[in-house]
Structure formats: C-alpha cells, structure tokens
Design a protein around this motif. Structure first.
Motif, mmCIF file in Angstrom:
data_model
loop_
_atom_site.group_PDB
_atom_site.id
_atom_site.type_symbol
_atom_site.label_atom_id
_atom_site.label_comp_id
_atom_site.label_asym_id
_atom_site.label_seq_id
_atom_site.Cartn_x
_atom_site.Cartn_y
_atom_site.Cartn_z
ATOM 1 N N PRO A 30 -12.007 36.317 8.977
ATOM 2 C CA PRO A 30 -12.181 36.182 7.523
ATOM 3 C C PRO A 30 -13.278 37.100 6.975
ATOM 4 O O PRO A 30 -13.148 37.653 5.889
ATOM 5 N N ALA A 33 -11.785 40.588 6.761
ATOM 6 C CA ALA A 33 -10.890 40.723 5.610
ATOM 7 C C ALA A 33 -11.704 40.889 4.328
ATOM 8 O O ALA A 33 -11.358 41.690 3.452
ATOM 9 N N LYS A 34 -12.798 40.139 4.223
ATOM 10 C CA LYS A 34 -13.658 40.264 3.049
ATOM 11 C C LYS A 34 -14.298 41.650 3.002
ATOM 12 O O LYS A 34 -14.405 42.258 1.934
#
Length: 181
Positions: A30, A33-34
């Motif tokens: 995550p 992805a950020k």
C-alpha cells in the motif's frame, strides 16, 4: 531424532522467513502504491507549472501598462454628435500629454449600444472617430505619431450593462493607455 529436530528447525526458520516476507509485502505494497500515485501527481503538477511559466513568459515579454485613464465623451467633447474637443477636454489632454511621451500610447474609443449620430454608420466608426480626435490632439501636443495606436472598440466593452441613460453616459468614453517595454 537429531535429524528430525534439525529438519524441524529449518522448516520453522523457512516458515518464519515466509511469514515475515508476507507481512513485509502486505505492509509495503500500500505504501508503494501511494508513492506511485504521488510521483504521478508530482509529474502532473510539474508539467502544469512549466505550462504556466511558458504562458507567463509570453505575458511578461510584452509591454507593461504605466498609465491608463478613461474619459467620458462629455468630459472631452463639446457635444457627442460633433466630436469636437471642448476647453475642458483640451485641458485634460494637455495635462496628460507630458506623461505620454515615452513608450507606446493606445487610444481606444468606446460607445454604447445606441445607434450613433450621423454621419457615422456604426458604433465602430463612431468610437474610432472619437479615439482619432483625441489621438490627433495628443500628437499635436508632442506625443510621437509613430507610437500612437488608435482603436475603436464600439460597444463591445461596456462599463455597465446596456440599457438606460446611465449606460449611454458611462459607456461612451475614450481610454488612453501608455505602455512601455
């Protein structure tokens, strides 16, 4: 038995390593992805800033306004139909003539939406004629003719919405703009 414990130790070690990799990936993906989204956003904003910088260069490479004033027809002319300078108009133009000697001077005539008085056929002719009268007087006061630009805007840029007597009174005007590089 020793062999079994040794094998069990390796199995536990590999299971622990696999669990730590799974935990690391679950917590890292995550964030990754950020980071990718933020990089794309940064790239987009950088591109936008470059576009704005280019357009700002185009705007600042031109001329800067150093003087801008507007006079109503009743302040400059004896009557709106004749477009002959009044004594008040002469005084006004003499007062600003010295300020206009450097740089380019734009004289822009504006009218209202009413039909202009004869002999002008359109608001464009009428506004350009008013601007030309003022420009001729500025040239006679010492503003170099090659730096004077005369424009007739007709009724395209009203100060107040078209309509009543106030609109006619305020929208019939001559704008004088001094520009310098």
């Amino acid at each position: 038995m020793k062999r079994f414990l040794n094998s069990l130790g390796w199995i536990l070690f590999l299971a622990l390593a696999a669990l730590s990799l799974i935990f690391y990936n679950l917590s890292y993906l995550p964030i990754q992805a950020k980071v990718v989204r933020l990089e794309q956003e940064i790239k987009m904003w950088t591109q936008r800033v470059e576009e704005l910088t280019d357009s700002l260069k185009m705007l600042t490479s031109g001329e800067d306004t150093i003087f801008c004033t507007s006079y109503r027809f009743d302040e400059l002319f004896t009557s709106p139909a004749e477009l002959r300078l009044s004594s008040q108009g002469e005084t006004v133009l003499r007062g600003i003539g010295a300020q206009l000697r450097g740089g380019r001077v734009e004289v822009i005539g504006h009218t209202d939406s009413k039909v202009p008085p004869a002999p002008w056929r359109s608001n464009w002719d009428y506004s350009a004629a008013a601007a030309a009268v003022v420009a001729r007087r500025l040239v006679s006061l010492g503003v170099p003719a090659e730096r004077v630009v005369v424009m007739g805007a007709g009724d395209t840029r009203p100060l107040i919405p078209r309509g009543g007597a106030d609109a006619q009174f305020l929208n019939r005007r001559v704008e004088i703009v001094a520009l310098v590089r």
